[in-house]
Scaffold this motif. Sequence first.
Motif, PDB file in Angstrom:
ATOM      1  N   ILE A 199       0.862  -1.179   0.000  1.00  0.00           N
ATOM      2  CA  ILE A 199       0.000   0.000   0.000  1.00  0.00           C
ATOM      3  C   ILE A 199       0.899   1.230   0.000  1.00  0.00           C
ATOM      4  O   ILE A 199       1.863   1.310   0.775  1.00  0.00           O
ATOM      5  CB  ILE A 199      -0.909   0.019   1.242  1.00  0.00           C
ATOM      6  CG1 ILE A 199      -1.787  -1.245   1.270  1.00  0.00           C
ATOM      7  CG2 ILE A 199      -1.767   1.276   1.253  1.00  0.00           C
ATOM      8  CD1 ILE A 199      -2.733  -1.387   0.107  1.00  0.00           C
ATOM      9  N   ILE A 200       0.598   2.191  -0.879  1.00  0.00           N
ATOM     10  CA  ILE A 200       1.395   3.415  -0.935  1.00  0.00           C
ATOM     11  C   ILE A 200       0.478   4.633  -0.905  1.00  0.00           C
ATOM     12  O   ILE A 200      -0.713   4.548  -1.211  1.00  0.00           O
ATOM     13  CB  ILE A 200       2.285   3.462  -2.194  1.00  0.00           C
ATOM     14  CG1 ILE A 200       1.427   3.434  -3.477  1.00  0.00           C
ATOM     15  CG2 ILE A 200       3.294   2.326  -2.194  1.00  0.00           C
ATOM     16  CD1 ILE A 200       2.238   3.649  -4.752  1.00  0.00           C
ATOM     17  N   ASN A 201       1.043   5.763  -0.504  1.00  0.00           N
ATOM     18  CA  ASN A 201       0.348   7.055  -0.520  1.00  0.00           C
ATOM     19  C   ASN A 201       1.163   8.014  -1.379  1.00  0.00           C
ATOM     20  O   ASN A 201       2.300   7.719  -1.744  1.00  0.00           O
ATOM     21  CB  ASN A 201       0.207   7.625   0.896  1.00  0.00           C
ATOM     22  CG  ASN A 201      -0.298   6.614   1.902  1.00  0.00           C
ATOM     23  OD1 ASN A 201       0.367   6.342   2.897  1.00  0.00           O
ATOM     24  ND2 ASN A 201      -1.468   6.046   1.649  1.00  0.00           N
ATOM     25  N   GLY A 202       0.573   9.141  -1.687  1.00  0.00           N
ATOM     26  CA  GLY A 202       1.348  10.163  -2.378  1.00  0.00           C
ATOM     27  C   GLY A 202       0.633  10.762  -3.568  1.00  0.00           C
ATOM     28  O   GLY A 202      -0.486  10.365  -3.929  1.00  0.00           O
ATOM     29  N   ASP A 203       1.316  11.701  -4.197  1.00  0.00           N
ATOM     30  CA  ASP A 203       0.808  12.406  -5.369  1.00  0.00           C
ATOM     31  C   ASP A 203       1.059  11.558  -6.609  1.00  0.00           C
ATOM     32  O   ASP A 203       2.196  11.122  -6.849  1.00  0.00           O
ATOM     33  CB  ASP A 203       1.508  13.763  -5.482  1.00  0.00           C
ATOM     34  CG  ASP A 203       1.135  14.492  -6.763  1.00  0.00           C
ATOM     35  OD1 ASP A 203      -0.002  14.310  -7.228  1.00  0.00           O
ATOM     36  OD2 ASP A 203       1.995  15.229  -7.283  1.00  0.00           O
ATOM     37  N   ILE A 204       0.029  11.321  -7.400  1.00  0.00           N
ATOM     38  CA  ILE A 204       0.154  10.431  -8.556  1.00  0.00           C
ATOM     39  C   ILE A 204       1.188  10.935  -9.548  1.00  0.00           C
ATOM     40  O   ILE A 204       1.873  10.145 -10.195  1.00  0.00           O
ATOM     41  CB  ILE A 204      -1.226  10.232  -9.225  1.00  0.00           C
ATOM     42  CG1 ILE A 204      -1.176   9.037 -10.187  1.00  0.00           C
ATOM     43  CG2 ILE A 204      -1.697  11.502  -9.940  1.00  0.00           C
ATOM     44  CD1 ILE A 204      -2.541   8.592 -10.662  1.00  0.00           C
ATOM     45  N   ALA A 205       1.338  12.241  -9.662  1.00  0.00           N
ATOM     46  CA  ALA A 205       2.280  12.793 -10.635  1.00  0.00           C
ATOM     47  C   ALA A 205       3.725  12.500 -10.263  1.00  0.00           C
ATOM     48  O   ALA A 205       4.601  12.408 -11.138  1.00  0.00           O
ATOM     49  CB  ALA A 205       2.076  14.303 -10.761  1.00  0.00           C
ATOM     50  N   SER A 206       4.002  12.321  -8.975  1.00  0.00           N
ATOM     51  CA  SER A 206       5.386  12.138  -8.527  1.00  0.00           C
ATOM     52  C   SER A 206       5.774  10.672  -8.338  1.00  0.00           C
ATOM     53  O   SER A 206       6.907  10.379  -7.948  1.00  0.00           O
ATOM     54  CB  SER A 206       5.609  12.895  -7.222  1.00  0.00           C
ATOM     55  OG  SER A 206       4.755  12.392  -6.201  1.00  0.00           O
ATOM     56  N   LEU A 207       4.858   9.743  -8.619  1.00  0.00           N
ATOM     57  CA  LEU A 207       5.159   8.328  -8.421  1.00  0.00           C
ATOM     58  C   LEU A 207       6.142   7.840  -9.486  1.00  0.00           C
ATOM     59  O   LEU A 207       5.877   7.930 -10.687  1.00  0.00           O
ATOM     60  CB  LEU A 207       3.877   7.496  -8.489  1.00  0.00           C
ATOM     61  CG  LEU A 207       2.868   7.669  -7.354  1.00  0.00           C
ATOM     62  CD1 LEU A 207       1.639   6.802  -7.600  1.00  0.00           C
ATOM     63  CD2 LEU A 207       3.495   7.325  -6.010  1.00  0.00           C
ATOM     64  N   VAL A 263       3.811   9.936 -20.599  1.00  0.00           N
ATOM     65  CA  VAL A 263       2.780  10.971 -20.468  1.00  0.00           C
ATOM     66  C   VAL A 263       3.407  12.201 -19.821  1.00  0.00           C
ATOM     67  O   VAL A 263       4.045  12.092 -18.769  1.00  0.00           O
ATOM     68  CB  VAL A 263       1.596  10.456 -19.623  1.00  0.00           C
ATOM     69  CG1 VAL A 263       0.575  11.573 -19.391  1.00  0.00           C
ATOM     70  CG2 VAL A 263       0.940   9.262 -20.317  1.00  0.00           C
ATOM     71  N   PRO A 264       3.252  13.382 -20.432  1.00  0.00           N
ATOM     72  CA  PRO A 264       3.884  14.582 -19.877  1.00  0.00           C
ATOM     73  C   PRO A 264       3.365  14.899 -18.477  1.00  0.00           C
ATOM     74  O   PRO A 264       2.187  14.705 -18.178  1.00  0.00           O
ATOM     75  CB  PRO A 264       3.492  15.681 -20.880  1.00  0.00           C
ATOM     76  CG  PRO A 264       2.313  15.143 -21.613  1.00  0.00           C
ATOM     77  CD  PRO A 264       2.485  13.670 -21.666  1.00  0.00           C
ATOM     78  N   GLY A 265       4.265  15.354 -17.615  1.00  0.00           N
ATOM     79  CA  GLY A 265       3.889  15.744 -16.267  1.00  0.00           C
ATOM     80  C   GLY A 265       3.888  14.615 -15.259  1.00  0.00           C
ATOM     81  O   GLY A 265       3.687  14.850 -14.063  1.00  0.00           O
ATOM     82  N   LEU A 266       4.070  13.376 -15.709  1.00  0.00           N
ATOM     83  CA  LEU A 266       4.098  12.213 -14.819  1.00  0.00           C
ATOM     84  C   LEU A 266       5.474  11.581 -14.816  1.00  0.00           C
ATOM     85  O   LEU A 266       6.121  11.474 -15.871  1.00  0.00           O
ATOM     86  CB  LEU A 266       3.069  11.168 -15.266  1.00  0.00           C
ATOM     87  CG  LEU A 266       1.600  11.568 -15.302  1.00  0.00           C
ATOM     88  CD1 LEU A 266       0.755  10.372 -15.708  1.00  0.00           C
ATOM     89  CD2 LEU A 266       1.141  12.112 -13.965  1.00  0.00           C
ATOM     90  N   LYS A 267       5.936  11.143 -13.650  1.00  0.00           N
ATOM     91  CA  LYS A 267       7.223  10.463 -13.556  1.00  0.00           C
ATOM     92  C   LYS A 267       7.125   8.990 -13.938  1.00  0.00           C
ATOM     93  O   LYS A 267       8.143   8.355 -14.219  1.00  0.00           O
ATOM     94  CB  LYS A 267       7.784  10.618 -12.146  1.00  0.00           C
ATOM     95  CG  LYS A 267       8.231  12.039 -11.822  1.00  0.00           C
ATOM     96  CD  LYS A 267       8.973  12.087 -10.502  1.00  0.00           C
ATOM     97  CE  LYS A 267       9.501  13.510 -10.242  1.00  0.00           C
ATOM     98  NZ  LYS A 267      10.252  13.595  -8.963  1.00  0.00           N
ATOM     99  N   ALA A 268       5.919   8.433 -13.925  1.00  0.00           N
ATOM    100  CA  ALA A 268       5.733   7.036 -14.312  1.00  0.00           C
ATOM    101  C   ALA A 268       6.059   6.847 -15.791  1.00  0.00           C
ATOM    102  O   ALA A 268       5.767   7.713 -16.617  1.00  0.00           O
ATOM    103  CB  ALA A 268       4.296   6.605 -14.041  1.00  0.00           C
ATOM    104  N   ARG A 269       6.660   5.701 -16.115  1.00  0.00           N
ATOM    105  CA  ARG A 269       7.037   5.441 -17.508  1.00  0.00           C
ATOM    106  C   ARG A 269       5.827   5.195 -18.390  1.00  0.00           C
ATOM    107  O   ARG A 269       5.847   5.485 -19.583  1.00  0.00           O
ATOM    108  CB  ARG A 269       7.979   4.234 -17.570  1.00  0.00           C
ATOM    109  CG  ARG A 269       9.348   4.489 -16.944  1.00  0.00           C
ATOM    110  CD  ARG A 269      10.228   3.249 -17.040  1.00  0.00           C
ATOM    111  NE  ARG A 269      10.420   2.839 -18.439  1.00  0.00           N
ATOM    112  CZ  ARG A 269      11.017   1.701 -18.799  1.00  0.00           C
ATOM    113  NH1 ARG A 269      11.466   0.871 -17.863  1.00  0.00           N
ATOM    114  NH2 ARG A 269      11.174   1.389 -20.066  1.00  0.00           N
TER     115      ARG A 269
END
Length: 497
Positions: free
Chosen positions: A5-13, A65-71
Amino acid sequence: MDFEIINGDIASLETECIVVAVAPEGQLSPSAGAADSASNGYLQEILSAGDISGKNAQTLLLHKVPGLKARRILLLGIGKAEDRNNRSFRKAIIAAMSVIKSTGISQAVFALDDALTNDSDAYRQLRHLVEWSGQELYQYDETKSKKADPLKLEKLSILCAEDDTDLAEQALLDGTAIVNGTSLARDLGNLPPNICTPTYLAEQALELDDEFEALTTTIVDEEEMAELGMHCLLSVGKGSEQPSKLIVMQYNGGPEDDAPHVLVGKGITFDTGGISLKSGDSMDEMKYDMCGSASVFGAMTAICEMALPINVVGIVAAAENMPSGNASKPGDIVTTMSGQTVEILNTDAEGRLVLCDALTYAGRFNPASVIDIATLTGACIVALGHQASGLLSNDDQLAQSLLQAGEQSADRAWQLPLWDEFQEQLDSNFADMQNIGGRPGGTITAACFLSRFTKEYRWAHLDIAGVAWNSGKSKGATGRCVPLLTQYLLNQSATEE
């Protein structure tokens, strides 16, 4: 493979893939909306272009996707709000896992919020997410010379609000335990009958004894069964060179003086029908005739991992039903452990013969409830198809508890009547009863037979003949009804606490 389980801002994951939910008409779930905002409306632009409509189980994998750290970000269609239920939820999870497995992703994050079903129970939604995604990773290669390639997926994370972390962690732990129990049940069911014998099942029970401190296993052999008067169970294995076993697993998680709940599984490791020989078509699938016992193994594993504060006894009546010069014959009369006599008119109605003695044995534990699980009758497939387990009980409250557990676990059962009128079909001219009641109401008369050995306690019977395995291209054991049984015991644990 690990869950977390994780928390946080989706853009910074920082992850290889994030799964977010989209609905028809460009509707985005909260997490998808947050990803869209971080990408300056990129996701909404994709939806507006019609690349994905949001229909349930549709998928679209996007890269960089621009603005997201996820690949990657995986858009997962969840359909209209009024059409969402457990069935559509599971279809969506299967679709998402299919994409994740096919791309070789080693880490993924589900950020689905509470959007996939109309169920308002967040714990149950999260647990089902863990269960169903975990079950999609199951693979059987035990008897193949070339083993399956190792799963590239090493971690599945679930994004949730920080305030929901404790609830989510509990759902994850329970869901993982059910996945492990279901996988064990599937493994046992899928093993060939030359490996998975009554003796093999006994060995697996002893291994569970070694693994879990709260579990104690006892194996009752044929000599001891004869001393106990279990001649009905022994009659089924007479034609086989494989010795029959009564396997007793006692889980002591509650106070010593608390009455246990007892699970009794039919463990016919192969069923030829005996002298009443089955036809050759699909006889190989009769290795699945021990799936009732497999579900007992699975449920016992799950509750041990959950460390439930109750007492549970798992009993497996294991035998192999074979024809030989020593096999039981139609017309034979045997005496059960209860002292009642049975005229065996059909040796292919053997499941009830092993279960009746096991059910009598269960009485020695002064149980709070007894549930037997068996691939008992083809008639149950005719009645209910391959969707629901058949449920019959001598106690309406127990029946309702199991029906509720089936709904909660999305492993449903359907109740059939257990009326005295059906008992007359078991009348025999030569014994206290015969082991078949004819074609009409075959599932009911089989349960009527068992009910004659359960008068001293609350009892229910689950006929899983239609749900225990799949045929055709997807041939294999399903692990049902491990989720239902585990949910029932979870509910009993909550009530008793």
